[in-house]
Design a protein around this motif. Structure first.
Motif, PDB file in Angstrom:
ATOM      1  N   TYR A 268      45.736  46.571  45.816  1.00 49.10           N
ATOM      2  CA  TYR A 268      45.404  45.366  45.007  1.00 49.10           C
ATOM      3  C   TYR A 268      46.250  44.477  45.225  1.00 49.10           C
ATOM      4  CZ  TYR A 268      42.234  48.502  42.640  1.00 49.10           C
ATOM      5  OH  TYR A 268      41.220  49.243  42.171  1.00 49.10           O
ATOM      6  N   ARG A 269      45.975  43.082  45.245  1.00 52.33           N
ATOM      7  CA  ARG A 269      46.762  42.049  45.367  1.00 52.33           C
ATOM      8  C   ARG A 269      47.358  41.520  43.971  1.00 52.33           C
ATOM      9  NH1 ARG A 269      46.394  40.275  50.764  1.00 52.33           N
ATOM     10  NH2 ARG A 269      44.380  40.513  51.537  1.00 52.33           N
TER      11      ARG A 269
ATOM     12  N   LYS B 293      41.234  41.454  37.111  1.00 56.53           N
ATOM     13  CA  LYS B 293      41.260  40.222  37.663  1.00 56.53           C
ATOM     14  C   LYS B 293      41.542  39.018  36.863  1.00 56.53           C
ATOM     15  CE  LYS B 293      37.667  37.361  40.465  1.00 56.53           C
ATOM     16  NZ  LYS B 293      36.461  37.406  40.554  1.00 56.53           N
ATOM     17  N   LYS B 294      41.410  39.185  35.730  1.00 56.28           N
ATOM     18  CA  LYS B 294      42.017  38.206  34.657  1.00 56.28           C
ATOM     19  C   LYS B 294      43.392  38.047  34.690  1.00 56.28           C
ATOM     20  CE  LYS B 294      42.141  38.386  29.827  1.00 56.28           C
ATOM     21  NZ  LYS B 294      41.517  38.819  28.442  1.00 56.28           N
TER      22      LYS B 294
ATOM     23  N   THR C  19      43.326  41.679  42.331  1.00 59.58           N
ATOM     24  CA  THR C  19      42.239  41.712  42.918  1.00 59.58           C
ATOM     25  C   THR C  19      42.334  42.831  44.085  1.00 59.58           C
ATOM     26  OG1 THR C  19      43.004  40.077  44.629  1.00 59.58           O
ATOM     27  CG2 THR C  19      41.381  39.418  42.558  1.00 59.58           C
ATOM     28  N   PRO C  20      41.093  43.502  44.250  1.00 59.47           N
ATOM     29  CA  PRO C  20      41.110  44.617  45.269  1.00 59.47           C
ATOM     30  C   PRO C  20      41.375  44.100  46.824  1.00 59.47           C
ATOM     31  CG  PRO C  20      39.130  44.485  44.165  1.00 59.47           C
ATOM     32  CD  PRO C  20      39.795  43.535  43.703  1.00 59.47           C
TER      33      PRO C  20
ATOM     34  N   LEU D 123      37.929  46.628  36.040  1.00 64.88           N
ATOM     35  CA  LEU D 123      38.002  45.334  37.375  1.00 64.88           C
ATOM     36  C   LEU D 123      38.098  44.029  36.872  1.00 64.88           C
ATOM     37  CD1 LEU D 123      35.972  47.296  40.124  1.00 64.88           C
ATOM     38  CD2 LEU D 123      38.326  46.828  40.292  1.00 64.88           C
ATOM     39  N   THR D 124      37.162  43.783  36.018  1.00 70.66           N
ATOM     40  CA  THR D 124      37.377  42.614  35.380  1.00 70.66           C
ATOM     41  C   THR D 124      38.549  42.065  34.680  1.00 70.66           C
ATOM     42  OG1 THR D 124      34.760  42.647  35.269  1.00 70.66           O
ATOM     43  CG2 THR D 124      35.915  40.978  34.174  1.00 70.66           C
TER      44      THR D 124
END
Lengths: 101, 173
Positions: free
Chosen positions: B153-154, B113-114, B118-119, B109-110
């Motif tokens: 997820y966006r 996100k990088k 994002t969820p 997830l990290t």
């Protein structure tokens, strides 16, 4: 200068293109996709949805989500093909005054 | 003493387009052809300018799209990991293996996100076809997300993948 576009209205998906520099070029839709699902829906609140958004809510709104409509385009309501396919779709269809679907 | 002599004036150089009809259909045809070429040149120049502008836009978009395609194909791997974690029997949920898997999930997830992914919080929200895809509808109707089968997820301003949800009556419905 007005442009002419060509539309491939498919039963499941549609595509549009124009001629640029002598070559046909596919035009992406508002969601930046080259394919648009051939689905139209009206939500309970009266909002009209088209394409991918319409398809995503189809399961929750089966009677007001129209798809595969190309099967019925240009046909008369009494056409055996129409009567046969009518049972396969969850939305209602009626005959118009002149017998069209 | 400079000898400036005007060039001899011949009858041809004084002729203008208005006199074209005097010299007959041949000149008219040539002029018409010239007009056609000029028109074509102008159209092609405009086409080219449009084309170049669009290519620049497309190039920038392609860079983003290549990433998007890869991210979209990798997210289902995270789905499987999360499903695996969710299906552990109670006596294994606190095992070392489960703990390790949860570290992997977090790292996944990290990393996403990088890269701007994002969820999307979906459970309990109003159904919204711009971020949710209804795969099941409660026969009782409703317009609330009552179950999430795969998180959405966006990516940046847009949606990488809509959440796969079940729609049903809300808490008050």
């Amino acid at each position: 200068m007005a442009r002419t576009i060509g539309i491939d209205l498919g039963t499941t998906n549609s595509v549009m293109a124009t001629i640029e520099g002598g070559e046909p070029t596919v035009i992406p839709n508002a969601e930046a996709e080259r394919l648009t699902p051939s689905v139209v829906a009206v939500t309970p609140s009266g909002e009209r949805l088209v394409g991918r958004f319409a398809r995503r809510q189809a399961v929750t709104n089966p009677e007001n989500t129209v798809f595969s409509v190309k099967r019925f385009m240009g046909r008369k309501f009494d056409d055996p093909a129409v009567q046969r396919d009518k049972g396969l779709v969850p939305y209602q269809m009626r005959a118009a005054k002149n017998g069209d679907v | 003493m400079t000898d400036t002599q005007n060039p001899p004036v011949s009858p041809d150089t004084e002729r203008s387009d208005a006199d074209a009809t005097d010299s007959g259909p041949e000149l008219e045809a040539v002029l018409a052809e010239r007009d056609r070429y000029l028109d074509q040149l102008q159209r092609t120049a405009a086409d080219f300018a449009n084309y170049r502008r669009r290519i620049e836009q497309e190039r920038a978009q392609q860079r983003l799209a290549a990433n998007e395609q890869l991210l979209r194909e990798i997210v289902p791997v995270l789905d499987d990991l999360q499903r695996g974690l969710g299906s552990l029997p109670p006596d294994q949920q606190e095992s070392k293996l489960a703990e390790g898997m949860r570290w992997v999930e977090q790292k996944f997830l990290t990393t996403l996100k990088k890269h701007g992914v994002t969820p999307i919080e979906s459970l309990g929200q109003s159904f919204d076809p711009s971020v949710h895809e209804a795969v099941e509808a409660d026969p009782a109707g409703g317009d609330t997300v009552v179950a999430v089968y795969a998180p959405g997820y966006r990516l940046g301003d847009g949606i990488l993948r809509p959440a796969m949800v079940k729609v049903g009556p809300g808490e008050d419905g």
